[in-house]
Design an enzyme around this catalytic site. Structure first.
Site, PDB file in Angstrom:
ATOM      1  N   ARG A  52      13.742   0.106  22.647  1.00 56.90           N
ATOM      2  CA  ARG A  52      13.705  -1.054  23.685  1.00 56.90           C
ATOM      3  C   ARG A  52      12.296  -0.690  24.473  1.00 56.90           C
ATOM      4  O   ARG A  52      11.605   0.449  24.383  1.00 56.90           O
ATOM      5  CB  ARG A  52      14.970  -1.128  24.552  1.00 56.90           C
ATOM      6  CG  ARG A  52      15.556   0.110  24.988  1.00 56.90           C
ATOM      7  CD  ARG A  52      15.138   1.023  25.814  1.00 56.90           C
ATOM      8  NE  ARG A  52      14.201   0.529  26.866  1.00 56.90           N
ATOM      9  CZ  ARG A  52      13.166   0.963  27.678  1.00 56.90           C
ATOM     10  NH1 ARG A  52      12.703   2.008  27.315  1.00 56.90           N
ATOM     11  NH2 ARG A  52      12.819   0.222  28.710  1.00 56.90           N
ATOM     12  N   ALA A  54       9.031  -3.634  25.817  1.00 59.24           N
ATOM     13  CA  ALA A  54       8.566  -4.725  25.113  1.00 59.24           C
ATOM     14  C   ALA A  54       7.380  -4.122  23.826  1.00 59.24           C
ATOM     15  O   ALA A  54       7.650  -4.287  22.728  1.00 59.24           O
ATOM     16  CB  ALA A  54       7.865  -5.682  25.894  1.00 59.24           C
ATOM     17  N   GLN A 188      18.384   1.878  32.598  1.00 60.62           N
ATOM     18  CA  GLN A 188      16.981   2.649  31.964  1.00 60.62           C
ATOM     19  C   GLN A 188      16.269   3.315  32.767  1.00 60.62           C
ATOM     20  O   GLN A 188      15.472   4.056  32.544  1.00 60.62           O
ATOM     21  CB  GLN A 188      16.282   1.127  31.319  1.00 60.62           C
ATOM     22  CG  GLN A 188      16.611   0.390  30.299  1.00 60.62           C
ATOM     23  CD  GLN A 188      17.625  -0.720  30.533  1.00 60.62           C
ATOM     24  OE1 GLN A 188      18.080  -0.688  31.763  1.00 60.62           O
ATOM     25  NE2 GLN A 188      17.580  -1.779  29.581  1.00 60.62           N
ATOM     26  N   ASP A 229       7.755  -8.156  30.161  1.00 64.92           N
ATOM     27  CA  ASP A 229       8.011  -8.540  28.665  1.00 64.92           C
ATOM     28  C   ASP A 229       7.402  -9.709  28.226  1.00 64.92           C
ATOM     29  O   ASP A 229       7.366 -10.057  26.909  1.00 64.92           O
ATOM     30  CB  ASP A 229       9.575  -8.741  28.800  1.00 64.92           C
ATOM     31  CG  ASP A 229      10.247  -7.302  28.892  1.00 64.92           C
ATOM     32  OD1 ASP A 229      10.356  -6.862  29.889  1.00 64.92           O
ATOM     33  OD2 ASP A 229      10.734  -6.695  27.955  1.00 64.92           O
ATOM     34  N   ASN A 239      10.360  -9.729  33.396  1.00 59.05           N
ATOM     35  CA  ASN A 239      10.550  -8.266  33.222  1.00 59.05           C
ATOM     36  C   ASN A 239      12.176  -8.181  33.551  1.00 59.05           C
ATOM     37  O   ASN A 239      12.712  -8.919  33.870  1.00 59.05           O
ATOM     38  CB  ASN A 239       9.663  -7.578  34.194  1.00 59.05           C
ATOM     39  CG  ASN A 239       9.747  -5.986  34.088  1.00 59.05           C
ATOM     40  OD1 ASN A 239       9.538  -5.630  32.623  1.00 59.05           O
ATOM     41  ND2 ASN A 239       9.931  -5.051  35.000  1.00 59.05           N
ATOM     42  N   LYS A 240      12.459  -6.836  33.495  1.00 52.14           N
ATOM     43  CA  LYS A 240      13.826  -6.656  33.571  1.00 52.14           C
ATOM     44  C   LYS A 240      14.556  -7.283  34.805  1.00 52.14           C
ATOM     45  O   LYS A 240      13.987  -7.144  35.835  1.00 52.14           O
ATOM     46  CB  LYS A 240      13.933  -4.806  33.486  1.00 52.14           C
ATOM     47  CG  LYS A 240      15.256  -4.313  33.786  1.00 52.14           C
ATOM     48  CD  LYS A 240      16.486  -4.894  32.869  1.00 52.14           C
ATOM     49  CE  LYS A 240      15.897  -4.768  31.350  1.00 52.14           C
ATOM     50  NZ  LYS A 240      16.855  -5.250  30.448  1.00 52.14           N
TER      51      LYS A 240
HETATM   52  O1  MRU Z   1      15.594  -4.371  27.839  1.00 52.89           O
HETATM   53  P1  MRU Z   1      14.728  -3.367  27.825  1.00 52.89           P
HETATM   54  O2  MRU Z   1      14.981  -2.041  28.192  1.00 52.89           O
HETATM   55  O3  MRU Z   1      13.939  -3.750  26.720  1.00 52.89           O
HETATM   56  O4  MRU Z   1      13.834  -4.092  28.943  1.00 52.89           O
HETATM   57  C1  MRU Z   1      12.387  -3.524  29.176  1.00 52.89           C
HETATM   58  C2  MRU Z   1      11.710  -3.703  30.186  1.00 52.89           C
HETATM   59  O5  MRU Z   1      12.102  -4.911  31.075  1.00 52.89           O
HETATM   60  C3  MRU Z   1      10.548  -3.314  30.723  1.00 52.89           C
HETATM   61  O6  MRU Z   1      10.193  -3.209  31.954  1.00 52.89           O
HETATM   62  C4  MRU Z   1       9.377  -3.873  29.719  1.00 52.89           C
HETATM   63  O7  MRU Z   1       9.735  -4.073  28.473  1.00 52.89           O
HETATM   64  C5  MRU Z   1       7.841  -3.085  29.857  1.00 52.89           C
HETATM   65  S1  MRU Z   1       8.084  -1.794  28.793  1.00 52.89           S
HETATM   66  C6  MRU Z   1       6.224  -1.183  28.925  1.00 52.89           C
END
Ligand code: MRU
Length: 338
Positions: A52, A54, A188, A229, A239-240
């Site tokens: 996981r 991006a 995470q 993302d 983003n998350k």
């Molecule tokens: O659901 P996830 O764990 O894939 O979400 C990840 C995020 O939101 C990160 O902040 C984003 O992908 C940037 S990772 C460098």
């Protein structure tokens, strides 16, 4: 301390005929790997959050295309569609698959596709190191920072985006204290970011997501630093889930807000955050934890896993091409159009 001394983790490993992924669902309790031998295995691993973040999703998908080319070149079109549908929000997935598709259109065989996938992976690592330097330079020596989700070596080819800035900032003495939010429901932040930071000898303090505004009020953080993302053409940033409320709280408390992402996360074809598809994941992820139901049967839950921070709340967008301060459509176009 050099940047390298704070960067020991790699989660996406190509092994000639299979892709080995560090299973991020199991961290920090177990360090186990999942071997993907087909492109469908890779699509499943992306959907299930084995891999996981991006950039890491994009890199894994590129290797998924190589697996499809090795095993069933006739099925490449179907493999690409299946990978593309694995998750909707992170544009790095579509970006990497578009790039692999262009290589296929040029006549690339499995060997040439492997060269392209490796280039995607190597360029991501180089971008992260560059962003680390650019982002850290914005931070006054001795600062405290808060980050969200996991944006580190686990989420990228290595070093990380927001966590890369933190690695670089700690190495150079600009960052004295790092706070990480738990990032419910998959944790995470608690499971992955804190694991990375402890493993790489970076002092870190975990907070509950709901403690963020109070932390800002204490004056202990000067920057919130997050990844992305998908960044729309006007600078709005997906983003998350929880990132948006951090940006609102940061603005209220006079704390600066930094987004760190490679240009592969910038989607100039998407005009604004309103056009970004937000992934909804199963309610079960909120109604229980680690297979254990924590909420009364019969309850419902709503589980959007990303949100959009309006560009107006972002002080600095750091990419490997440069820094966009107070991003808007014109400043984004100046760096990313064409
Ligand atoms: O659901 P996830 O764990 O894939 O979400 C990840 C995020 O939101 C990160 O902040 C984003 O992908 C940037 S990772 C460098």
């Amino acid at each position: 301390m050099s940047q390298q001394s704070h960067d020991s983790i790699r989660a996406v490993l190509w092994r000639d005929d299979h892709l080995r992924l560090l299973d991020q669902r199991m961290l920090p309790r177990e360090e186990v790997y999942v071997d993907c031998r087909t492109s469908d295995d890779v699509a499943q691993a992306i959907r299930d959050l084995v891999v996981r973040g991006a950039p890491a999703i994009g890199i894994a998908a590129a290797w998924g295309v190589v697996l499809a080319a090795q095993r069933n070149p006739g099925g490449l079109g179907a493999a690409l569609s299946h990978l593309r549908a694995a998750r909707p929000t992170a544009v790095n997935l579509m970006w990497a698959l578009d790039r692999m598709q262009r290589a296929i259109a040029r006549g690339a065989d499995a060997g040439a596709l492997a060269v392209e996938a490796q280039a995607i992976q190597d360029e991501d690592l180089a971008a992260n190191r560059r962003m680390g330097d650019l982002g850290a330079a914005l931070i006054a020596p001795g600062s405290g920072v808060l980050t969200h989700c996991n944006t580190g070596s686990l989420a990228t080819a290595g070093f990380g985006t927001a966590l890369g800035v933190i690695r670089a900032g700690v190495s150079s003495g600009r960052i004295a204290q790092v706070f990480a939010g738990e990032t419910r429901p998959w944790l995470q932040g608690a499971r992955l970011t804190v694991w990375e930071l402890v493993r790489d000898a970076i002092p870190a303090t975990l907070i509950a997501d709901s403690a963020a505004a109070h932390l800002m009020d204490t004056g202990r953080v000067q920057w919130v630093i997050v990844g992305a993302d998908r960044i729309a053409a006007n600078g709005d940033t997906a983003n998350k889930i929880g990132t948006y409320q951090l940006a609102i709280a940061a603005r209220h408390h006079g704390v600066k807000f930094m987004v760190v992402a490679p240009s592969s996360t910038v989607d100039m074809a998407t005009a604004s955050g309103k056009d970004i598809e937000i992934e909804l994941r199963p309610a079960d992820e909120l109604l229980g934890y680690a297979g254990q139901r924590t909420v009364i049967e019969g309850a419902r839950a709503w589980n959007p896993v990303f949100d959009v921070t309006p560009a107006a709340l972002i002080d600095a967008l750091v990419t490997e091409r440069g820094v966009v301060e107070r991003p808007d459509a014109a400043r984004m176009a100046a760096l990313f159009a064409g």
